[in-house]
Structures are given as structure tokens and as C-alpha cells.
Design a protein around this motif. Sequence first.
Motif, PDB file in Angstrom:
ATOM      1  N   ALA A  41      33.393 104.748  63.315  1.00 56.33           N
ATOM      2  CA  ALA A  41      32.560 105.148  64.454  1.00 56.33           C
ATOM      3  C   ALA A  41      33.120 104.468  65.701  1.00 56.33           C
ATOM      4  N   PRO A  42      34.152 105.050  66.306  1.00 60.29           N
ATOM      5  CA  PRO A  42      34.854 104.383  67.411  1.00 60.29           C
ATOM      6  C   PRO A  42      34.087 104.440  68.724  1.00 60.29           C
ATOM      7  N   GLY A  43      34.595 103.693  69.693  1.00 61.55           N
ATOM      8  CA  GLY A  43      34.038 103.641  71.038  1.00 61.55           C
ATOM      9  C   GLY A  43      34.352 102.297  71.660  1.00 61.55           C
ATOM     10  N   THR A  44      34.221 102.225  72.976  1.00 63.96           N
ATOM     11  CA  THR A  44      34.427 100.957  73.678  1.00 63.96           C
ATOM     12  C   THR A  44      33.189 100.095  73.486  1.00 63.96           C
ATOM     13  N   TRP A  45      33.359  98.916  72.955  1.00 66.45           N
ATOM     14  CA  TRP A  45      32.222  98.085  72.590  1.00 66.45           C
ATOM     15  C   TRP A  45      31.474  97.556  73.812  1.00 66.45           C
ATOM     16  N   SER A  46      30.148  97.648  73.739  1.00 66.22           N
ATOM     17  CA  SER A  46      29.259  96.929  74.649  1.00 66.22           C
ATOM     18  C   SER A  46      28.525  95.907  73.794  1.00 66.22           C
ATOM     19  N   LEU A  47      28.788  94.651  74.035  1.00 65.52           N
ATOM     20  CA  LEU A  47      28.240  93.569  73.226  1.00 65.52           C
ATOM     21  C   LEU A  47      27.313  92.720  74.071  1.00 65.52           C
ATOM     22  N   LYS A  48      26.349  92.081  73.402  1.00 63.34           N
ATOM     23  CA  LYS A  48      25.478  91.192  74.171  1.00 63.34           C
ATOM     24  C   LYS A  48      24.993  90.050  73.298  1.00 63.34           C
ATOM     25  N   MET A  49      24.967  88.897  73.896  1.00 65.73           N
ATOM     26  CA  MET A  49      24.396  87.710  73.294  1.00 65.73           C
ATOM     27  C   MET A  49      24.342  86.642  74.378  1.00 65.73           C
ATOM     28  N   PRO A  50      23.171  86.195  74.763  1.00 68.46           N
ATOM     29  CA  PRO A  50      23.105  85.172  75.808  1.00 68.46           C
ATOM     30  C   PRO A  50      24.016  83.978  75.538  1.00 68.46           C
ATOM     31  N   SER A  51      24.069  83.531  74.276  1.00 68.98           N
ATOM     32  CA  SER A  51      24.820  82.307  73.996  1.00 68.98           C
ATOM     33  C   SER A  51      26.327  82.478  73.986  1.00 68.98           C
ATOM     34  N   HIS A  52      26.844  83.698  74.220  1.00 72.20           N
ATOM     35  CA  HIS A  52      28.279  83.799  74.530  1.00 72.20           C
ATOM     36  C   HIS A  52      28.603  82.908  75.730  1.00 72.20           C
ATOM     37  N   ALA A  53      27.603  82.677  76.579  1.00 64.83           N
ATOM     38  CA  ALA A  53      27.804  81.848  77.759  1.00 64.83           C
ATOM     39  C   ALA A  53      28.239  80.433  77.398  1.00 64.83           C
ATOM     40  N   VAL A  54      27.853  79.982  76.224  1.00 68.71           N
ATOM     41  CA  VAL A  54      28.155  78.609  75.804  1.00 68.71           C
ATOM     42  C   VAL A  54      29.561  78.505  75.227  1.00 68.71           C
ATOM     43  N   HIS A  55      30.151  79.640  74.873  1.00 67.77           N
ATOM     44  CA  HIS A  55      31.444  79.616  74.175  1.00 67.77           C
ATOM     45  C   HIS A  55      32.410  80.635  74.784  1.00 67.77           C
ATOM     46  N   ILE A  56      32.506  80.657  76.103  1.00 67.83           N
ATOM     47  CA  ILE A  56      33.337  81.659  76.772  1.00 67.83           C
ATOM     48  C   ILE A  56      34.813  81.516  76.401  1.00 67.83           C
ATOM     49  N   ASP A  57      35.299  80.298  76.255  1.00 68.74           N
ATOM     50  CA  ASP A  57      36.713  80.124  75.909  1.00 68.74           C
ATOM     51  C   ASP A  57      37.031  80.750  74.549  1.00 68.74           C
ATOM     52  N   THR A  58      36.150  80.548  73.575  1.00 71.28           N
ATOM     53  CA  THR A  58      36.372  81.150  72.255  1.00 71.28           C
ATOM     54  C   THR A  58      36.203  82.661  72.323  1.00 71.28           C
ATOM     55  N   LEU A  59      35.246  83.127  73.102  1.00 69.52           N
ATOM     56  CA  LEU A  59      35.059  84.562  73.306  1.00 69.52           C
ATOM     57  C   LEU A  59      36.346  85.199  73.810  1.00 69.52           C
ATOM     58  N   LEU A  60      36.957  84.601  74.832  1.00 70.01           N
ATOM     59  CA  LEU A  60      38.148  85.187  75.439  1.00 70.01           C
ATOM     60  C   LEU A  60      39.390  84.981  74.579  1.00 70.01           C
ATOM     61  N   ALA A  61      39.405  83.943  73.760  1.00 68.70           N
ATOM     62  CA  ALA A  61      40.514  83.790  72.814  1.00 68.70           C
ATOM     63  C   ALA A  61      40.472  84.901  71.771  1.00 68.70           C
ATOM     64  N   THR A  62      39.271  85.397  71.479  1.00 67.29           N
ATOM     65  CA  THR A  62      39.097  86.452  70.483  1.00 67.29           C
ATOM     66  C   THR A  62      39.262  87.832  71.099  1.00 67.29           C
ATOM     67  N   TYR A  63      38.726  88.004  72.307  1.00 66.73           N
ATOM     68  CA  TYR A  63      38.800  89.290  73.025  1.00 66.73           C
ATOM     69  C   TYR A  63      39.390  89.012  74.409  1.00 66.73           C
ATOM     70  N   PRO A  64      40.714  88.912  74.517  1.00 64.13           N
ATOM     71  CA  PRO A  64      41.332  88.460  75.777  1.00 64.13           C
ATOM     72  C   PRO A  64      41.044  89.343  76.982  1.00 64.13           C
ATOM     73  N   ASP A  65      40.800  90.647  76.749  1.00 63.27           N
ATOM     74  CA  ASP A  65      40.557  91.544  77.886  1.00 63.27           C
ATOM     75  C   ASP A  65      39.072  91.883  78.033  1.00 63.27           C
ATOM     76  N   ALA A  66      38.216  91.035  77.502  1.00 64.91           N
ATOM     77  CA  ALA A  66      36.774  91.267  77.635  1.00 64.91           C
ATOM     78  C   ALA A  66      36.362  91.251  79.101  1.00 64.91           C
ATOM     79  N   ARG A  67      35.424  92.133  79.436  1.00 65.75           N
ATOM     80  CA  ARG A  67      34.851  92.187  80.784  1.00 65.75           C
ATOM     81  C   ARG A  67      33.464  91.561  80.707  1.00 65.75           C
ATOM     82  N   ILE A  68      33.262  90.477  81.443  1.00 65.54           N
ATOM     83  CA  ILE A  68      32.075  89.642  81.270  1.00 65.54           C
ATOM     84  C   ILE A  68      30.995  90.025  82.277  1.00 65.54           C
ATOM     85  N   VAL A  69      29.828  90.349  81.757  1.00 66.70           N
ATOM     86  CA  VAL A  69      28.665  90.678  82.573  1.00 66.70           C
ATOM     87  C   VAL A  69      27.688  89.510  82.461  1.00 66.70           C
ATOM     88  N   TRP A  70      27.481  88.817  83.571  1.00 68.78           N
ATOM     89  CA  TRP A  70      26.615  87.639  83.575  1.00 68.78           C
ATOM     90  C   TRP A  70      25.241  88.053  84.116  1.00 68.78           C
TER      91      TRP A  70
END
Length: 395
Positions: free
Chosen positions: A223-252
Motif C-alpha cells: 500500500a504505497p504512498g508518501t508517508w505522513s507520520l506523527k508523534m510529539p516525542s519525535h521532538a526529543v530524538h530529532i537526530d535519530t529521526l533524521l539519521a533514519t529518514y534523512p530527507d524527512a520534512r519536519i512539521v513542528w
Amino acid sequence: MAGSTSTATVAAADDLVARACERAALEDFGGDGWREGLELLVGICESAPGINPGGREFVYGQFVGALWNRLRVVDYVKRHDEVRSERIERPLVVLGLPRTGTSLASCLLDQDPARRSLLTWEAEDSVPPSTSGTLRTDPRCRQKKAELDVLAEGLKAANIPLVHWDDADGPTECLFVQNQDFKAYLWEAYMPDDAYAEWLLHTDMTSAYQYQRTVLQMLQSRAPGTWSLKMPSHAVHIDTLLATYPDARIVWAHRDPFTSTASFLRLNYLSRAVLGAHVDTDVIVPNVLRQLREHVTRPMAARRRLGDARFFDLHYADLMRDPIEVMGALYDWAGDELTDTTRRAMLDWLASHPQDRFGVAPYSLDGSGVTRADLEPIFDEYLSAFDVDLEGDPA
């Protein structure tokens, strides 16, 4: 961790693992990065004063369910090696303080057929992955909806407020996948002390994000598509988030932090009652405030390193005033097309999901153990940096 873990805790954790393996008829968890978090949680559940056996068994059942799904994910990917070649490109990731409108934003994004959301039902029962045409008609989705309908009626009958609600076929938070690596604030919300919360703030989250990426690869393979993900606590681990998804677009997501804190504390007290353990507000309140402090200081530090252009600031007050205009601005920033069809779908969703459909939840600091004066030093720098509309003093 092993040296400080009691024999009884190890035995109790082993029993949960055995229950999951028996249920799945599988044994390979794809590594053991999950083990430390599980043992820490079990140790608390076994030793905290006043734990209700029924409450503990409920939480242990949730642990077993998380392990069961992980076993099946690992097995599926082993049998379908092509999943590993799936590319997760330019995901939109919504983060911020808890209770800031991240759910509304993710639900509006979910109306876009070009996007892919992590749905509530599939986060906990992921195998086999569903197809695009059956995401919301899958028997597992229907079963989850029936279960949630019963839960909602029970809560209503008991006069327990629905502070937060995810529809079975609607988007949910990434923590419902990261919990299967036992590094997630979902588990912290049940705990009567701050040991697991402190560990979460300082542990290496790499295995949780890598496991989540594997789950997303598996789900999008059918079931493909461009992912829209959400979790408030991604804010606490942004470096790990971007190491995993380097081209992530961050919505604060931004909201009056005094209001969001009042709502978050209320949710905390409700969730911690599940175990029946003694909850010491002198421990829990400072614990929650430390979490909230990290939810603003860490992303602000990351933003100074990464630059403003990497972030889209989504203000709750603007979202309430004109959600479609805000979505248009977000799409422009992201370089995506907001089609007329998607815009109409967003409007239809808003019409069928009014903010007060589960009743109006009052946001008050009364009885929370916290005053506005306690919170001002935590949020002073944040409020100085961002033009956040204040909603009035929670009294």
C-alpha cells in the motif's frame, strides 16, 4: 542493565517472551535491542507499591501483544526480502509538545490519496500488510473498530472523558510501532515512577527507529504512498529521526504550552491509574515537566544546527481558524500539490469530525500539582522564539 536486573524480573520478562512466542509460533525477534526496555518496565511492574494484579496483567498483555507483532514482522520480512529495498522518501513528520493539534494535522493529511498514514489497526496487527484497496475494509480494521466502539461506550457509561481518541481506520502515532522495541512513551504513560522516563530521555533510540522503518517498508510494499507520520516525542530524538529518514520534512506543531500542559497532565493521571499503583505527584509532576522541557529544548537546539528552512511551523490557533489555509501553506512549503479533490476531502472530514464530538474537555491546572508560575521558566525561551497565541490562563 543485566547486572542490575533481579532474577525475578528476568523470569517475569522471560515468561512474557514465551507467551508471545507461543502465540505467534515464532522465536526470532530480529535482535535484542528491545530487551533492556522490557526488563526495566517489568521490574517496575513487579516492585512498585500498590500494583493491582489485574492492572499489571492488563499491561503485561499489552507487552505480549507488542512482542507478538514484532515476531510476525521479522518473520514476514525474512520471507519477503524485497521489502528491504523499499525506499521511504521525503516523509512529512509532525512533532511538538503533546496535545498541540498533531492529530488534527495528521488526519487532514490523511485525506490526500497520494499520502500514506500509519493507521491505528495496522500499527498493532501489521502482518500480512494490507493492500491500498483494503486498508479501511480489512477484517482486522473492522474488528478493531468494533473493539473501540465497545471501549468508547464503556468509558462513556463510566463517565470517563475521552481525552484522546484514534479511530481504527485513522492515523495514529509512531509510538504504537516503536513500542514494539520497548522504547516508547506509550509504556511510560502507565508507569508510577520516573525510572523508565529518565531512561528514555538518554537511551540510544536507533533500534526503535530502525524497527519502525522496517515496519513502514513492509506496509508500503503493498500500500504505497508518501508517508505522513506523527508523534510529539519525535521532538526529543530529532537526530535519530533524521539519521533514519534523512530527507524527512519536519512539521513542528505549536500551541499555548500552558494549555497543552494542562491537557497532558490530565491524560497522564488517567493513564497511570491503570496499574492501580501509588502515584506520588511529587515524583510524577517533576517527571512530566522534565519531559515537556525536553520537548522544546531539544528541537530548538536541533533547529539551530539544521536551520529554519528544515521546519514548517504549524500553529494550533491558525489551524483552528482556517485549517485549509494552513494546509495550503504546508503543501506550498513541502513542494506538494494540494488538489481540489484533496481540499474537498479535508473539508468533508472536518464537517464529520467536529472538535467537540466526544464532549468538551476543560483544560485546567487546578488539582494538577502545577501552577503557571512553575511552567513559565520551562517555556520562556520557547515562547520568546515563536509567536504562539496564548489561549488564556488555565485556572
